[in-house]
Design a protein around this motif. Structure first.
Motif, PDB file in Angstrom:
ATOM      1  N   PRO A   7      35.063 -27.083   7.494  1.00 59.06           N
ATOM      2  CA  PRO A   7      34.553 -27.499   6.278  1.00 59.06           C
ATOM      3  C   PRO A   7      33.610 -28.769   6.364  1.00 59.06           C
ATOM      4  N   ARG A   8      32.604 -28.759   5.446  1.00 57.79           N
ATOM      5  CA  ARG A   8      31.766 -29.811   5.368  1.00 57.79           C
ATOM      6  C   ARG A   8      32.317 -31.247   4.819  1.00 57.79           C
ATOM      7  N   ALA A   9      32.068 -32.200   5.722  1.00 58.60           N
ATOM      8  CA  ALA A   9      32.578 -33.612   5.207  1.00 58.60           C
ATOM      9  C   ALA A   9      31.550 -33.978   4.124  1.00 58.60           C
ATOM     10  N   ASN A  10      32.090 -35.347   3.915  1.00 56.10           N
ATOM     11  CA  ASN A  10      31.412 -35.829   2.637  1.00 56.10           C
ATOM     12  C   ASN A  10      29.891 -36.504   3.413  1.00 56.10           C
ATOM     13  N   GLY A  11      29.065 -36.699   2.522  1.00 57.93           N
ATOM     14  CA  GLY A  11      27.774 -37.131   2.981  1.00 57.93           C
ATOM     15  C   GLY A  11      26.487 -36.407   2.741  1.00 57.93           C
ATOM     16  N   PRO A  12      25.459 -37.086   3.054  1.00 61.30           N
ATOM     17  CA  PRO A  12      24.226 -36.120   2.783  1.00 61.30           C
ATOM     18  C   PRO A  12      23.639 -35.128   3.872  1.00 61.30           C
ATOM     19  N   VAL A  13      24.477 -35.051   4.734  1.00 62.74           N
ATOM     20  CA  VAL A  13      24.109 -33.980   5.980  1.00 62.74           C
ATOM     21  C   VAL A  13      24.666 -32.863   5.672  1.00 62.74           C
ATOM     22  N   GLU A  14      24.067 -31.635   5.842  1.00 62.54           N
ATOM     23  CA  GLU A  14      24.776 -30.425   5.500  1.00 62.54           C
ATOM     24  C   GLU A  14      25.269 -29.933   6.961  1.00 62.54           C
ATOM     25  N   TYR A  15      24.690 -29.963   8.144  1.00 64.84           N
ATOM     26  CA  TYR A  15      24.893 -29.515   9.461  1.00 64.84           C
ATOM     27  C   TYR A  15      23.701 -29.725  10.333  1.00 64.84           C
ATOM     28  N   LEU A  16      24.144 -29.591  11.621  1.00 61.44           N
ATOM     29  CA  LEU A  16      22.940 -29.535  12.652  1.00 61.44           C
ATOM     30  C   LEU A  16      22.680 -28.319  12.848  1.00 61.44           C
ATOM     31  N   TYR A  17      21.421 -27.940  13.108  1.00 62.25           N
ATOM     32  CA  TYR A  17      20.931 -26.605  13.285  1.00 62.25           C
ATOM     33  C   TYR A  17      20.193 -26.289  14.593  1.00 62.25           C
ATOM     34  N   GLU A  18      19.412 -27.441  15.137  1.00 63.68           N
ATOM     35  CA  GLU A  18      18.750 -27.085  16.357  1.00 63.68           C
ATOM     36  C   GLU A  18      18.883 -28.224  17.403  1.00 63.68           C
ATOM     37  N   LEU A  19      18.697 -27.648  18.680  1.00 63.75           N
ATOM     38  CA  LEU A  19      18.757 -28.542  19.851  1.00 63.75           C
ATOM     39  C   LEU A  19      17.255 -28.263  20.387  1.00 63.75           C
ATOM     40  N   THR A  20      16.375 -29.528  20.571  1.00 65.10           N
ATOM     41  CA  THR A  20      15.100 -29.191  20.920  1.00 65.10           C
ATOM     42  C   THR A  20      14.977 -29.611  22.477  1.00 65.10           C
ATOM     43  N   ARG A  44       6.655 -37.480  32.315  1.00 66.19           N
ATOM     44  CA  ARG A  44       7.720 -38.574  33.001  1.00 66.19           C
ATOM     45  C   ARG A  44       8.842 -38.124  33.459  1.00 66.19           C
ATOM     46  N   HIS A  45       9.362 -36.979  32.561  1.00 67.87           N
ATOM     47  CA  HIS A  45      10.925 -36.289  32.760  1.00 67.87           C
ATOM     48  C   HIS A  45      10.937 -34.751  33.181  1.00 67.87           C
ATOM     49  N   GLY A  46       9.769 -34.121  32.913  1.00 61.62           N
ATOM     50  CA  GLY A  46       9.958 -32.948  33.107  1.00 61.62           C
ATOM     51  C   GLY A  46      10.613 -32.066  31.934  1.00 61.62           C
ATOM     52  N   ASP A  47      11.130 -31.178  32.378  1.00 61.89           N
ATOM     53  CA  ASP A  47      12.015 -30.248  31.301  1.00 61.89           C
ATOM     54  C   ASP A  47      13.450 -30.914  30.959  1.00 61.89           C
ATOM     55  N   ALA A  48      13.598 -31.400  29.553  1.00 61.82           N
ATOM     56  CA  ALA A  48      14.532 -31.991  29.132  1.00 61.82           C
ATOM     57  C   ALA A  48      14.936 -31.885  27.594  1.00 61.82           C
ATOM     58  N   LEU A  49      16.318 -32.014  27.119  1.00 65.13           N
ATOM     59  CA  LEU A  49      16.905 -32.169  26.006  1.00 65.13           C
ATOM     60  C   LEU A  49      16.357 -33.320  25.198  1.00 65.13           C
ATOM     61  N   TYR A  50      15.539 -33.304  24.383  1.00 67.00           N
ATOM     62  CA  TYR A  50      14.664 -34.307  23.528  1.00 67.00           C
ATOM     63  C   TYR A  50      15.312 -34.794  22.336  1.00 67.00           C
ATOM     64  N   MET A  51      15.729 -33.773  21.442  1.00 62.33           N
ATOM     65  CA  MET A  51      16.143 -34.247  20.148  1.00 62.33           C
ATOM     66  C   MET A  51      16.703 -33.378  19.464  1.00 62.33           C
ATOM     67  N   CYS A  52      17.262 -33.425  18.134  1.00 62.57           N
ATOM     68  CA  CYS A  52      17.930 -32.205  17.556  1.00 62.57           C
ATOM     69  C   CYS A  52      17.593 -32.341  15.903  1.00 62.57           C
ATOM     70  N   TYR A  53      17.996 -31.479  15.070  1.00 58.29           N
ATOM     71  CA  TYR A  53      17.836 -31.341  13.912  1.00 58.29           C
ATOM     72  C   TYR A  53      19.089 -31.267  12.975  1.00 58.29           C
ATOM     73  N   VAL A  54      18.957 -31.823  11.863  1.00 56.15           N
ATOM     74  CA  VAL A  54      20.006 -31.645  10.772  1.00 56.15           C
ATOM     75  C   VAL A  54      19.140 -31.037   9.432  1.00 56.15           C
TER      76      VAL A  54
END
Length: 291
Positions: free
Chosen positions: A129-142, A210-220
């Protein structure tokens, strides 16, 4: 074989301080603490809408301590779910992708995946279930890439059983990259973004240099962007707006200094469909929200 993006793992120096940051900025709430022998860390699970963040403080040498020593606080791993962990492990075995089974999940070897660190868990039943707060969910790994995004897309499709029919090509001149969204399902936003970036005039290009291929950020996704903006401003945090409208209503990017090294993109409900293959699914702002 993937169903959802469900969590991120973050290396932090102090669990209490990090939890307070996520409470202040994103309205996160604590769930539990546990110890991971694989990570050699104390982990604090906190709820972020229908997703989770695992704050990881090292207990000694291991992946979390190494991350802190080499790069400081920040994103260690992205989390995704699958309906059947046993079948997923068999799939990896058949394709020669090494992994570690620990913490009731599977950690594929990132060096076999162009630097993508993943924690693969069984899909929660019933759905979380969704917890309280302004975020709905994570949807992306970049992922940012020095390698050709097409090469990586095919490798991930083979390694993870992803259907490339769900793939959406992307070009963002504003940030100097092109690539694709590897969506897990045509009708959901959950995906791994591949962002091939070489131009060092842009942050992503400098990062790959500097780092080549890498996990950089995420989205909500959020259904209360105004609340997140108010929280950011209240705590003096840096953020970048998406539009040039008098009041930002569509989205923003939260600077890593606000969330223990995490660069976090935030988009309002449905907006991401505008570049995710179904622009007709974007819900227009109400007249009172467009000023």
């Amino acid at each position: 074989m993937f169903k959802n993006v469900d969590r991120i793992l973050v290396a932090v120096q102090d669990l209490d301080q990090a939890e307070q940051n996520y409470r202040n900025i994103l309205g996160a709430t604590p769930i539990e603490d546990f110890e991971s022998r694989y990570l050699n860390a104390k982990v604090r699970r906190i709820a972020l809408g229908a997703s989770e963040v695992e704050l990881c403080q090292p207990l000694g040498p291991g992946p979390i301590a190494t991350r802190l020593q080499e790069k400081g606080e920040g994103l260690v791993c992205g989390g995704v779910t699958t309906d059947d962990l046993t079948s997923f492990a068999k799939h990896l075995d058949e394709r020669g992708v090494p992994y570690v089974a620990a913490d009731d999940r599977i950690y594929p070897e990132s060096t076999s995946l162009y630097g993508l660190p993943l924690a693969v868990s069984a899909s929660p039943q019933p759905p979380r279930p969704r917890a309280n707060g302004p975020v709905e969910y994570l949807y992306e790994l970049t992922m940012v890439l020095k390698t050709s995004w097409g090469t990586v897309a095919q490798h991930y499709a083979d390694a993870f059983g992803l259907d490339r029919e769900n793939e959406v090509g992307i070009v963002f001149a504003r940030f100097g990259y092109e690539g694709a969204l590897l969506k897990f399902d045509a009708d959901r936003l959950d995906r791994i973004e591949l962002s091939e970036a070489h131009d060092t005039a842009y942050p992503m290009g400098r990062y790959t240099a500097r780092h080549g291929d890498a996990l950089y950020m995420c989205y909500v996704e959020t259904d209360d962007l105004a609340d997140i903006i108010a929280r950011l401003d209240k705590h003096g945090c840096r953020w970048t707006r998406r539009t040039t409208t008098p009041v930002e209503r569509d989205g923003l990017w939260i600077h890593p200094s606000a969330l223990n090294g995490i660069l976090l993109g935030v988009s309002r409900s449905s907006l991401a469909w505008g570049w995710s293959g179904k622009p007709e699914w974007v819900q227009p702002l109400r007249a009172d929200e467009t000023a």
